[in-house]
Design a protein around this motif. Structure first.
Motif, short mmCIF file in Angstrom:
data_model
loop_
_atom_site.label_atom_id
_atom_site.label_comp_id
_atom_site.label_asym_id
_atom_site.label_seq_id
_atom_site.Cartn_x
_atom_site.Cartn_y
_atom_site.Cartn_z
N CYS A 110 -5.34 8.43 8.16
CA CYS A 110 -4.71 7.32 7.96
C CYS A 110 -6.19 6.14 7.16
CB CYS A 110 -3.77 6.71 7.87
SG CYS A 110 -2.23 7.44 8.22
N GLU A 111 -7.60 6.21 8.54
CA GLU A 111 -8.47 5.58 8.80
C GLU A 111 -9.35 5.72 8.62
OE1 GLU A 111 -7.90 2.11 9.38
OE2 GLU A 111 -5.45 2.25 9.81
N ALA A 112 -9.58 7.48 7.67
CA ALA A 112 -10.68 8.34 7.70
C ALA A 112 -11.96 7.17 7.06
CB ALA A 112 -10.39 9.31 6.54
N ARG A 113 -11.23 5.71 5.69
CA ARG A 113 -12.26 5.56 4.90
C ARG A 113 -12.78 4.63 6.48
NH1 ARG A 113 -13.09 0.58 2.81
NH2 ARG A 113 -14.06 0.32 0.60
N ASN A 114 -12.39 4.00 6.80
CA ASN A 114 -12.57 2.39 7.54
C ASN A 114 -13.59 3.25 9.12
OD1 ASN A 114 -11.50 0.49 6.95
ND2 ASN A 114 -9.65 0.72 8.04
N LEU A 115 -13.11 4.65 9.16
CA LEU A 115 -13.42 5.38 10.61
C LEU A 115 -15.02 5.52 10.10
CD1 LEU A 115 -11.10 7.31 11.77
CD2 LEU A 115 -12.08 5.81 13.38
N ASN A 116 -15.23 6.35 8.57
CA ASN A 116 -16.20 7.00 7.85
C ASN A 116 -17.55 5.70 8.58
OD1 ASN A 116 -18.43 8.10 6.50
ND2 ASN A 116 -17.45 7.17 4.64
N LEU A 117 -16.76 3.91 7.84
CA LEU A 117 -17.31 2.49 7.68
C LEU A 117 -18.16 2.31 8.70
CD1 LEU A 117 -15.53 0.47 5.03
CD2 LEU A 117 -17.35 1.98 4.42
N MET A 118 -17.02 3.12 9.54
CA MET A 118 -17.82 2.38 11.13
C MET A 118 -18.43 3.50 11.30
SD MET A 118 -15.61 2.12 14.61
CE MET A 118 -14.39 0.54 14.08
#
Length: 218
Positions: A110-118
């Motif tokens: 679910c948080e793949a996009r945010n984790l990628n940005l991080m």
């Protein structure tokens, strides 16, 4: 009847402190606990990096700030996965360890996009930290080389004066204007090294002192 004064409300432990950083002059807003942790972190990094002079200290501070950002990023990631484990389960096996693993997998998806940005944020921060650390190391290498050259020259002048039977005064025989101005060397520090070098040279010339034998008891 005069109403009784209201008792002061307890301070919210999450309340923020605003303070001006002693080195950068920037105003930082943190909780008291974070301020203490950040200050301790920066002081430890400055001591480890042995920065001298304004430029080196500023570079050391940027390294400390970037390392703080990386540590904070890791903490945020851990917190986000912990939040996922506390949310209602979409998949469960009625086994604590399996359910925990499933919850973390769901959070990651679910948080793949945010984790990628991080991850991008961390990579950029890491590169900047390594670049500034390399610049700091180069400056320190140049500073140490210039200091050793100054010590060698002052030692040579002291030896020359001693050979002629003349006194040696580092402040008059090695004036500050011949020192590299960008490093801010102090003459007392150079003088201590010169004294050490002269004593070491004399000790090497004299050779090892034979050990004294023990006296036998009467």
């Amino acid at each position: 009847m005069t109403p009784a004064p209201e008792s002061p409300k307890p301070r919210d432990p999450r309340a923020f402190n605003a303070y001006r950083h002693g080195l950068t002059g920037q105003v930082l807003i943190m909780t008291p606990a974070d301020e203490l942790a950040y200050t301790t972190h920066c002081q430890g990094l400055h001591q480890s990096l042995h920065a001298e002079g304004d430029l080196e200290k500023c570079l050391a501070q940027t390294v400390a700030d970037d390392l703080w950002r990386l540590l904070r990023s890791a903490a945020i990631e851990h917190t986000r996965f912990s939040m996922g484990m506390s949310e209602p389960d979409k998949y469960f096996a009625h086994h604590p360890e399996i359910d925990s693993s499933l919850a973390q997998a769901v959070t990651w998806a679910c948080e793949a996009r945010n984790l990628n940005l991080m991850s991008l944020y961390e990579a950029r921060t890491q590169r900047r930290m390594e670049r500034n650390l390399a610049i700091l190391r180069q400056l320190q290498t140049e500073r140490n080389a210039a200091f050793e050259q100054a010590v060698d020259e002052a030692t040579l002048l002291a030896q020359h004066a001693a050979g002629k039977g003349e006194p040696y005064d580092i402040e008059s025989d090695y004036p500050p204007e011949v020192l590299p101005p960008q490093f801010g060397f102090s003459l007392p520090r150079i003088a201590r090294r010169v004294t050490h070098n002269l004593r070491l040279a004399a000790a090497k010339k004299a050779g090892p002192v034979p050990p004294k034998g023990f006296r036998k008891a009467a």
